[in-house]
Scaffold this motif. Structure first.
Motif, PDB file in Angstrom:
ATOM      1  N   ALA A 146       0.808  -1.218   0.000  1.00  0.00           N
ATOM      2  CA  ALA A 146       0.000   0.000   0.000  1.00  0.00           C
ATOM      3  C   ALA A 146       0.840   1.266   0.000  1.00  0.00           C
ATOM      4  CB  ALA A 146      -0.937   0.010   1.210  1.00  0.00           C
ATOM      5  N   ALA A 169      -3.826  -1.729  -1.251  1.00  0.00           N
ATOM      6  CA  ALA A 169      -3.239  -0.646  -2.038  1.00  0.00           C
ATOM      7  C   ALA A 169      -4.329   0.140  -2.744  1.00  0.00           C
ATOM      8  CB  ALA A 169      -2.258  -1.221  -3.056  1.00  0.00           C
ATOM      9  N   ASP A 170      -4.085   1.422  -2.948  1.00  0.00           N
ATOM     10  CA  ASP A 170      -5.010   2.305  -3.646  1.00  0.00           C
ATOM     11  C   ASP A 170      -4.291   2.849  -4.878  1.00  0.00           C
ATOM     12  OD1 ASP A 170      -6.475   4.634  -4.515  1.00  0.00           O
ATOM     13  OD2 ASP A 170      -7.491   4.656  -2.584  1.00  0.00           O
ATOM     14  N   ARG A 175      -0.353   5.305   0.611  1.00  0.00           N
ATOM     15  CA  ARG A 175      -0.815   5.133   1.983  1.00  0.00           C
ATOM     16  C   ARG A 175       0.381   4.915   2.912  1.00  0.00           C
ATOM     17  NH1 ARG A 175      -6.301   1.560   0.665  1.00  0.00           N
ATOM     18  NH2 ARG A 175      -7.705   3.356   0.774  1.00  0.00           N
ATOM     19  N   HIS A 247     -11.491  -4.550   0.316  1.00  0.00           N
ATOM     20  CA  HIS A 247     -10.570  -3.637  -0.362  1.00  0.00           C
ATOM     21  C   HIS A 247     -10.858  -2.162  -0.106  1.00  0.00           C
ATOM     22  CE1 HIS A 247     -13.681  -4.664  -3.486  1.00  0.00           C
ATOM     23  NE2 HIS A 247     -13.743  -3.352  -3.531  1.00  0.00           N
TER      24      HIS A 247
END
Length: 432
Positions: A146, A169-170, A175, A247
């Protein structure tokens, strides 16, 4: 293999052929099957391949790339598929000792790291090849899929390590998962040091996964951090938990009530934007719809959508603040009873004004919503609005609040799916 079913949601790579292997790990038979497929590639066809198979060692990858003249990308550890992202992971460790990346080898050359996430987000591009940063502050920073895990000096807390490794993770933001609870000037100084050292492309949008870091007392240092980065910083004014969908991150208090993620910038007041991060796309449109409701309809925005108030609450007051939102659609929580014509009419008035976007994936919670078989409120709404919807009775969802902490138990939520009879031969209801 569950991953083989989920990976079809991963976007195609225009520059690389994807090979999905339905196995939990490689073995000689699997490698023979892979070699058989690769041998069938036309000689003048694409030689760039990504293999979706966990635990392909660099030695095995180099051998495949050399034998089949490939530009190969493979994963040396486990694979996790979440929300359209395939990440390389090794559960249970946060920091360089537990961080793994996809690797790339061309015709058997030495493997090179190429990021933990596919498709690779812009923030990660400048971090490839780096798993740790030396810190002047009294803290340790290490890569996780992430972004980064940041903790005070000292022994690794195993609970924090597991949580950091699990944070999804985005694709839109870096993050930073921080081991702390509430504002701490030493940890904030470490955050500043870490983020200031990163490439600009990595810090265009930063999220601090740090419980209660976005509370009021942190406002000034977080605005200063946003000014340093010349980019927004998001932090929670609550604790943090993983959404049942696996998620999304949610801001939630220990008592079960949902909290807010707060957006900090250098030139504006902090802006709360709900418990889900990133916030659902339906939020602004829903606020406009609530503001446009007739004067006699009392409605308030709730974390999961809208709470339609009536003469009696049906036990929804606590539920409205605790039911997790769904990114895929709005939830309408209606006071009253679906068998009462006045209460039904308020629901009709509210939903009739929803546009196509708001009606997509809509959920309805109301007492007696499923009473009356083919003439129940939920079926009438599906027919009237010509949409598929999910519905649940107030009683069933209030029961899901069970336990002394008041948290919703997602596994206990009972939704039923209703289809518009004008579009389907299916009549009545089916279990969702």
């Amino acid at each position: 293999m569950r991953e083989a079913e989920v990976v079809v949601r991963i976007p195609a790579d225009p520059a690389r052929l994807g090979l999905v292997v339905g196995a939990a790990e490689p073995n000689p038979g699997i490698f023979d099957a892979i070699s058989h497929v690769l041998a069938g590639l036309p000689g003048d066809g694409p030689r760039a391949v990504r293999i979706f198979l966990p635990f392909v060692t660099p030695e095995a990858g180099r051998s495949l790339a050399r034998d089949h003249r490939l530009d190969l990308v493979a994963a040396p550890a486990g694979l996790r598929f979440r929300g359209g992202i395939a990440g390389v992971c090794a559960a249970g460790a946060a920091g360089p000792e537990g961080f793994w990346q996809w690797y790339r080898t061309r015709s058997g050359d030495l493997p090179q790291p190429c990021g933990a996430i596919y498709p690779q987000p812009g923030w990660e591009a400048g971090l490839v090849g780096h798993s740790a940063f030396g810190m002047r502050s009294a803290a340790v920073a290490g890569r996780i899929p992430a972004g980064f895990a940041l903790r005070p000096l000292g022994p690794i807390d195993s609970g924090f390590a597991r949580f950091a490794a699990e944070v999804p993770a985005d694709s839109e933001r870096l993050r930073v998962v921080v081991q702390g609870n509430g504002f701490d000037p030493l940890l904030m100084a470490a955050c500043r040091e870490l983020l200031d050292a990163l490439p600009l492309a990595a810090t265009r949008h930063v999220q601090l996964v740090w419980p209660y870091a976005g509370a009021r007392e942190s406002s000034v240092p977080l605005r200063e951090l946003a000014a340093l980065l010349d980019a927004p910083v998001v932090a929670p004014a609550a604790g943090i938990t993983l959404h049942p969908n696996g998620h999304d991150l949610m801001a939630a208090h220990e008592g079960g009530a949902l909290g807010h993620w707060v957006r900090f910038t250098s030139d504006r007041d902090p802006l709360p934007h709900g418990p889900l991060s990133p916030s659902p796309g339906w939020g602004p449109q829903l606020r406009q719809r609530i503001a446009a409701l007739p004067q006699g309809v009392q409605a308030a925005q709730a974390p999961s959508g809208v709470h339609l108030r009536g003469s009696w609450s049906s036990g929804l007051e606590a539920l409205a603040g605790a039911l997790p939102p769904e990114r895929g659609g709005v939830t309408l929580l209606a006071d009253g009873d679906a068998l009462h014509s006045g209460d039904r009419d308020r629901v009709f008035t509210t939903l009739d004004g929803f546009g196509h976007q708001l009606l997509r994936g809509v959920r309805v919670v109301m007492r007696s919503a499923d009473v009356g078989e083919s003439h129940c409120l939920a079926q009438v709404l599906a027919d009237r609005l010509n949409v598929r919807l999910l519905a649940a009775t107030t009683e069933s969802i209030v029961q899901a609040l069970g336990g002394q902490d008041g948290r919703v138990r997602p596994a206990a939520l009972v939704w039923r799916r209703y289809m518009p009879r004008a579009r389907s031969l299916t009549r009545g209801v089916t279990a969702a």
